[in-house]
Design an enzyme around this catalytic site. Structure first.
Site, short mmCIF file in Angstrom:
data_model
loop_
_atom_site.label_atom_id
_atom_site.label_comp_id
_atom_site.label_asym_id
_atom_site.label_seq_id
_atom_site.Cartn_x
_atom_site.Cartn_y
_atom_site.Cartn_z
N HIS A 13 1.13 -1.24 0.10
CA HIS A 13 -0.03 0.20 -0.38
C HIS A 13 1.24 1.27 0.05
O HIS A 13 0.97 1.77 1.16
CB HIS A 13 -1.00 -0.11 1.25
CG HIS A 13 -2.03 -0.70 0.82
ND1 HIS A 13 -3.32 -0.30 -0.15
CD2 HIS A 13 -2.76 -1.81 1.03
CE1 HIS A 13 -4.17 -1.52 0.09
NE2 HIS A 13 -3.80 -1.90 0.30
N ASP A 26 -4.95 1.94 1.85
CA ASP A 26 -4.83 1.38 3.12
C ASP A 26 -5.69 2.15 4.48
O ASP A 26 -6.70 2.43 5.32
CB ASP A 26 -4.25 0.73 4.45
CG ASP A 26 -2.80 1.55 3.41
OD1 ASP A 26 -2.90 2.84 3.15
OD2 ASP A 26 -1.76 1.39 5.27
N TYR A 28 -7.89 8.49 -17.21
CA TYR A 28 -8.29 8.86 -16.59
C TYR A 28 -9.74 10.67 -16.99
O TYR A 28 -8.69 11.55 -17.16
CB TYR A 28 -8.33 9.35 -15.25
CG TYR A 28 -7.95 7.89 -14.42
CD1 TYR A 28 -8.93 6.34 -15.02
CD2 TYR A 28 -7.09 7.83 -13.90
CE1 TYR A 28 -8.83 5.32 -14.75
CE2 TYR A 28 -6.70 6.29 -12.61
CZ TYR A 28 -7.07 4.93 -13.40
OH TYR A 28 -7.38 3.42 -12.82
N GLU A 52 0.33 7.83 11.41
CA GLU A 52 -1.15 7.40 11.40
C GLU A 52 -1.74 8.41 12.51
O GLU A 52 -3.11 8.97 12.33
CB GLU A 52 -0.88 6.05 11.80
CG GLU A 52 -0.51 5.51 11.61
CD GLU A 52 -0.77 4.00 11.91
OE1 GLU A 52 -0.95 2.95 11.46
OE2 GLU A 52 -0.44 3.71 12.97
#
Length: 435
Positions: A135, A140, A339, A414
């Protein structure tokens, strides 16, 4: 998708226009609930990080998401766009809008080089090769943030006006040999119907922003992406006697050089920037043989459909005319699964900006348009969209020097997950009028 937004200074007038949205008791309640769910959110992120899956192979991740949402009472539909999950929470707080929230689930064919207890050891096949899986773009984090938001919102269903629709999407990074992006396929299979969202929100973590910050931009936020291939055909001959053949490598080299003028001499980059890059040039097997063919592959990045169409036409015209003028030929093919540009709806962005300013003050800032691409625009074509960036580079690290998204050394602070979760919850509360 590599995300490299740059903070822009806001003029005083713009700051005045973005007056803080009034805080309500529900905002403090949502923040408290976010703190309660934070440990679970981080645990989900670490579990998904340790078990990454490539595009359209997100079976474990999708099952984890679906079981979690079913346990919260969502109406869950699996297998949308191959491995996507769509979930609906119908609020009991009276009439209100349908708000869609999107998280992409896929990882990249990258071998992780970060020393973490939950670092990925996964391996998979990609393009005929065995590769590491990581990831390396933070999907994630996106999944964990939306799982946490789903839990907080489900606990307040009776006070939620309208409906929340969750879109857990596969294959944002693309796949080998399976073409269509995960967002486009989910839309084609009805993800934006029954009920149809009135707005759709998406976020992306970025190493280019410090943790605790939010970046956003009204209008053109990310470029559209088109992939092209040019096959040049000449006539094979001995390398010592080039006059007996037609050299596709020299033709190809001339094409590469001349293609640079599509942007540098034919595009008003002051009004609408563009990038045209050739990343693959293959031809020949021996040093003393001029080959029959050469192949080029590249990418075109633009911000508007007219500019996109013109640039595509000029690439084809230049390649073919150069090859013909040098006694060869060129076939140009465009991947029709590119895209579109990511365009943030102006009215929706104006509604969301005060929410982000209230939450993060000066750490919620405008960013430059990014030449990187995303398939979120497929959702935003079906409903007004707002896409923003969440900083995840730790204090003490210069974001300009941090390992970027897609790097094997990509690292997430995090604490940034809480930033993304709070932004998601407050945007939903303010969009729906949750009390």
């Amino acid at each position: 998708m590599t995300v490299l937004p740059t903070f822009l200074p806001r003029p005083a007038a713009a700051q005045a226009a973005e007056a803080h949205a009034s805080a309500r008791p529900v905002h403090a309640e949502l923040d408290a609930a976010a703190r309660e769910v934070e440990p679970a959110m981080i645990a989900w992120r670490r579990d998904i990080h340790a078990n990454p899956e490539l595009g359209n192979r997100e079976h474990r991740t999708a099952a984890l998401v679906a079981r979690h949402l079913e346990g919260l009472g969502y109406e869950v539909r699996e297998g949308v766009g191959r491995t996507g999950v769509v979930a609906v929470l119908r609020g009991g707080g009276g009439p209100g809008p349908v708000v869609a929230l999107r998280a992409d689930m896929d990882a990249l064919p990258v071998r992780e080089e970060v020393d973490l207890p939950f670092a990925s050891k996964a391996r998979a096949e990609w393009g005929g090769q065995e590769v590491g899986v990581m990831h390396a773009c933070g999907h994630d984090c996106h999944v964990a943030i939306l799982m946490a938001a789903a839990q907080v919102l489900a606990a307040r269903r009776n006070r939620l006006p309208g409906t929340v629709k969750l879109l857990f999407q596969p294959a944002e990074e693309g796949t080998v040999g399976q073409g269509v992006s995960g967002a486009r396929l989910m839309v084609e299979e009805g993800a934006m119907r029954d009920p149809k969202p009135d707005m759709v929100f998406g976020l992306h973590v970025s190493s280019a922003l410090p943790v605790g910050s939010i970046g956003y931009r009204p209008g053109n936020a990310m470029a559209g992406s088109d992939r092209f291939r040019i096959t040049v055909t000449g006539r094979q001959t001995h390398g010592a006697m080039p006059w007996n053949g037609v050299d596709p490598i020299v033709i190809g080299a001339t094409i590469v050089t001349t293609l640079q003028t599509v942007v540098s001499r034919e595009t008003d980059v002051a009004r609408s920037p563009a990038v045209l890059s050739v990343g693959i040039f293959k031809g020949g097997l021996r040093n003393n043989i001029i080959p029959e063919t050469a192949e080029l592959e590249g990418t075109l990045r633009t911000f508007g459909e007219a500019q996109r169409a013109t640039a595509r036409r000029r690439v084809t015209e230049i390649a073919q005319s150069i090859a013909t003028g040098m006694n060869g030929s060129a076939e140009v093919t465009w991947d029709e699964n590119g895209y579109p540009p990511l365009h943030n709806d102006a009215k929706l962005t104006a509604r969301c900006a005060p929410t982000l300013t209230r939450l993060f003050g000066e750490h919620a800032r405008l960013v430059d348009p990014a030449m990187a691409s995303e398939d979120f625009p497929y959702f935003a074509q079906a409903a007004p969209g707002f896409f923003y960036f969440v900083g995840i580079t730790a204090p003490g690290t210069d974001p300009a020097k941090a390992a970027p998204n897609h790097s094997p050394r990509f690292r997430v602070d995090e604490a940034g997950l809480m930033t993304g979760l709070r932004a998601t919850l407050h945007l939903v509360a303010d969009a729906t009028g949750m009390a």
